[in-house]
Design a protein around this motif. Structure first.
Motif, PDB file in Angstrom:
ATOM      1  N   SER A  63       1.006   3.897  -2.820  1.00 33.22           N
ATOM      2  CA  SER A  63       0.357   5.121  -2.528  1.00 33.22           C
ATOM      3  C   SER A  63       2.005   6.680  -2.793  1.00 33.22           C
ATOM      4  CB  SER A  63       0.300   5.855  -0.645  1.00 33.22           C
ATOM      5  OG  SER A  63      -1.251   4.918  -1.008  1.00 33.22           O
ATOM      6  N   GLY A  64       3.016   6.369  -3.262  1.00 29.45           N
ATOM      7  CA  GLY A  64       3.940   6.597  -3.838  1.00 29.45           C
ATOM      8  C   GLY A  64       5.372   7.271  -2.802  1.00 29.45           C
ATOM      9  N   LEU A  65       4.983   6.700  -1.716  1.00 26.83           N
ATOM     10  CA  LEU A  65       6.311   6.346  -0.587  1.00 26.83           C
ATOM     11  C   LEU A  65       6.910   5.250  -1.122  1.00 26.83           C
ATOM     12  CD1 LEU A  65       4.108   5.909   2.504  1.00 26.83           C
ATOM     13  CD2 LEU A  65       4.481   7.689   1.408  1.00 26.83           C
ATOM     14  N   ASP A  66       8.151   5.944  -1.345  1.00 30.33           N
ATOM     15  CA  ASP A  66       9.375   4.742  -1.268  1.00 30.33           C
ATOM     16  C   ASP A  66      10.181   4.991  -0.537  1.00 30.33           C
ATOM     17  OD1 ASP A  66      10.335   7.824  -1.749  1.00 30.33           O
ATOM     18  OD2 ASP A  66      10.960   7.093  -3.834  1.00 30.33           O
ATOM     19  N   LYS A  67      10.169   5.287   0.439  1.00 29.28           N
ATOM     20  CA  LYS A  67      11.005   5.170   1.505  1.00 29.28           C
ATOM     21  C   LYS A  67      10.864   5.058   3.109  1.00 29.28           C
ATOM     22  CE  LYS A  67      13.778   8.763  -0.616  1.00 29.28           C
ATOM     23  NZ  LYS A  67      14.196  10.220  -0.265  1.00 29.28           N
ATOM     24  N   PRO A  68      11.417   3.740   3.821  1.00 29.82           N
ATOM     25  CA  PRO A  68      10.266   3.411   4.996  1.00 29.82           C
ATOM     26  C   PRO A  68      10.205   4.739   6.152  1.00 29.82           C
ATOM     27  CG  PRO A  68      12.459   2.486   4.360  1.00 29.82           C
ATOM     28  CD  PRO A  68      12.468   3.234   3.732  1.00 29.82           C
ATOM     29  N   PHE A  69       9.168   4.732   6.855  1.00 26.73           N
ATOM     30  CA  PHE A  69       8.529   5.796   8.015  1.00 26.73           C
ATOM     31  C   PHE A  69       8.747   7.085   6.811  1.00 26.73           C
ATOM     32  CE2 PHE A  69      10.855   2.971  10.586  1.00 26.73           C
ATOM     33  CZ  PHE A  69      10.368   2.878  10.864  1.00 26.73           C
ATOM     34  N   THR A  70       8.184   6.712   6.044  1.00 29.75           N
ATOM     35  CA  THR A  70       7.873   8.421   5.151  1.00 29.75           C
ATOM     36  C   THR A  70       7.161   9.474   5.897  1.00 29.75           C
ATOM     37  OG1 THR A  70       8.645   7.563   3.281  1.00 29.75           O
ATOM     38  CG2 THR A  70       8.088   9.652   3.286  1.00 29.75           C
ATOM     39  N   PRO A  71       6.962  10.909   6.189  1.00 24.86           N
ATOM     40  CA  PRO A  71       5.718  11.483   6.701  1.00 24.86           C
ATOM     41  C   PRO A  71       5.135  11.736   5.877  1.00 24.86           C
ATOM     42  CG  PRO A  71       8.047  12.489   7.029  1.00 24.86           C
ATOM     43  CD  PRO A  71       8.152  10.996   6.281  1.00 24.86           C
ATOM     44  N   LEU A  72       3.800  12.068   5.756  1.00 29.61           N
ATOM     45  CA  LEU A  72       2.793  12.037   5.060  1.00 29.61           C
ATOM     46  C   LEU A  72       2.314  13.530   5.637  1.00 29.61           C
ATOM     47  CD1 LEU A  72       0.203   8.451   5.350  1.00 29.61           C
ATOM     48  CD2 LEU A  72       1.607   9.727   2.893  1.00 29.61           C
ATOM     49  N   THR A  73       1.697  14.350   4.099  1.00 32.72           N
ATOM     50  CA  THR A  73       0.998  14.786   3.985  1.00 32.72           C
ATOM     51  C   THR A  73      -0.167  14.787   4.333  1.00 32.72           C
ATOM     52  OG1 THR A  73       1.547  15.598   1.292  1.00 32.72           O
ATOM     53  CG2 THR A  73       3.182  16.480   2.908  1.00 32.72           C
ATOM     54  N   SER A  74      -1.643  15.864   4.526  1.00 31.25           N
ATOM     55  CA  SER A  74      -2.724  16.248   4.908  1.00 31.25           C
ATOM     56  C   SER A  74      -2.544  15.577   2.725  1.00 31.25           C
ATOM     57  CB  SER A  74      -3.001  16.809   5.278  1.00 31.25           C
ATOM     58  OG  SER A  74      -2.982  18.451   4.660  1.00 31.25           O
ATOM     59  N   GLU A  75      -2.163  15.986   2.462  1.00 28.82           N
ATOM     60  CA  GLU A  75      -3.201  15.572   0.836  1.00 28.82           C
ATOM     61  C   GLU A  75      -2.336  14.588   1.612  1.00 28.82           C
ATOM     62  OE1 GLU A  75      -1.156  18.676   1.799  1.00 28.82           O
ATOM     63  OE2 GLU A  75      -2.111  19.897   1.565  1.00 28.82           O
ATOM     64  N   ALA A  76      -1.204  14.124   0.619  1.00 27.49           N
ATOM     65  CA  ALA A  76      -0.705  12.658   0.097  1.00 27.49           C
ATOM     66  C   ALA A  76      -1.666  11.639   0.509  1.00 27.49           C
ATOM     67  CB  ALA A  76       0.759  11.970   0.465  1.00 27.49           C
ATOM     68  N   LEU A  77      -1.986  11.613   2.449  1.00 26.97           N
ATOM     69  CA  LEU A  77      -2.833  11.381   3.526  1.00 26.97           C
ATOM     70  C   LEU A  77      -4.487  10.922   2.436  1.00 26.97           C
ATOM     71  CD1 LEU A  77      -3.315   8.864   5.565  1.00 26.97           C
ATOM     72  CD2 LEU A  77      -4.250  11.031   6.854  1.00 26.97           C
ATOM     73  N   ILE A  78      -4.631  11.633   2.137  1.00 23.22           N
ATOM     74  CA  ILE A  78      -6.197  12.002   0.996  1.00 23.22           C
ATOM     75  C   ILE A  78      -5.918  11.531  -0.155  1.00 23.22           C
ATOM     76  CG2 ILE A  78      -7.759  13.414   0.366  1.00 23.22           C
ATOM     77  CD1 ILE A  78      -7.703  15.113   2.324  1.00 23.22           C
TER      78      ILE A  78
ATOM     79  N   ALA B  40       1.183  -1.439   0.175  1.00 20.50           N
ATOM     80  CA  ALA B  40       0.237  -0.218   0.507  1.00 20.50           C
ATOM     81  C   ALA B  40       0.876   1.229   0.083  1.00 20.50           C
ATOM     82  CB  ALA B  40      -1.066   0.234   0.810  1.00 20.50           C
ATOM     83  N   GLY B  41       1.746   1.226   0.544  1.00 21.19           N
ATOM     84  CA  GLY B  41       3.153   2.241   0.746  1.00 21.19           C
ATOM     85  C   GLY B  41       3.385   2.460  -0.655  1.00 21.19           C
ATOM     86  N   VAL B  42       4.248   1.773  -1.353  1.00 23.75           N
ATOM     87  CA  VAL B  42       4.616   1.821  -2.918  1.00 23.75           C
ATOM     88  C   VAL B  42       3.382   2.289  -3.496  1.00 23.75           C
ATOM     89  CG1 VAL B  42       5.447   0.234  -4.199  1.00 23.75           C
ATOM     90  CG2 VAL B  42       6.346   0.479  -2.312  1.00 23.75           C
TER      91      VAL B  42
END
Length: 91
Positions: free
Chosen positions: A7-22, A3-5
């Motif tokens: 969603s565009g997350l490519d590094k462990p423990f990547t902080p999410l902005t509210s926009e990225a979370l949405i 799910a992280g990948v």
């Protein structure tokens, strides 16, 4: 599928902005028990920018586990995975 990948997350423990979370649109939010308690429970979590706009926020779909159980890996990990599967399917 990771799910992280997805969603565009490519590094462990990547902080999410509210926009990225949405954009990620999680169906369930997984948290430690103390973490959820520290922000005032599910009601407090819904006040975090972006949470309310996700399917998980709209449905109040939050799964918690004790901090030590969720954050530790060891011989109990298969049992923890089974517990998580059960809890995710209950929300």
């Amino acid at each position: 599928m990771d799910a992280g990948v997805e969603s565009g997350l490519d590094k462990p423990f990547t902080p999410l902005t509210s926009e990225a979370l949405i954009k990620a649109q999680p169906d369930v939010i997984l948290m430690t028990s103390k973490g959820l308690e520290s922000i005032g429970g599910v009601d407090g979590l819904l006040d975090v920018p972006g949470i309310r706009e996700t399917p998980a926020g709209q449905n109040r779909s939050v799964v918690t586990l004790d901090d030590g159980v969720l954050l530790s890996f060891g011989p109990r990990t298969p049992l923890v995975v089974d517990i998580l599967v059960d809890r995710v399917h209950q929300v």
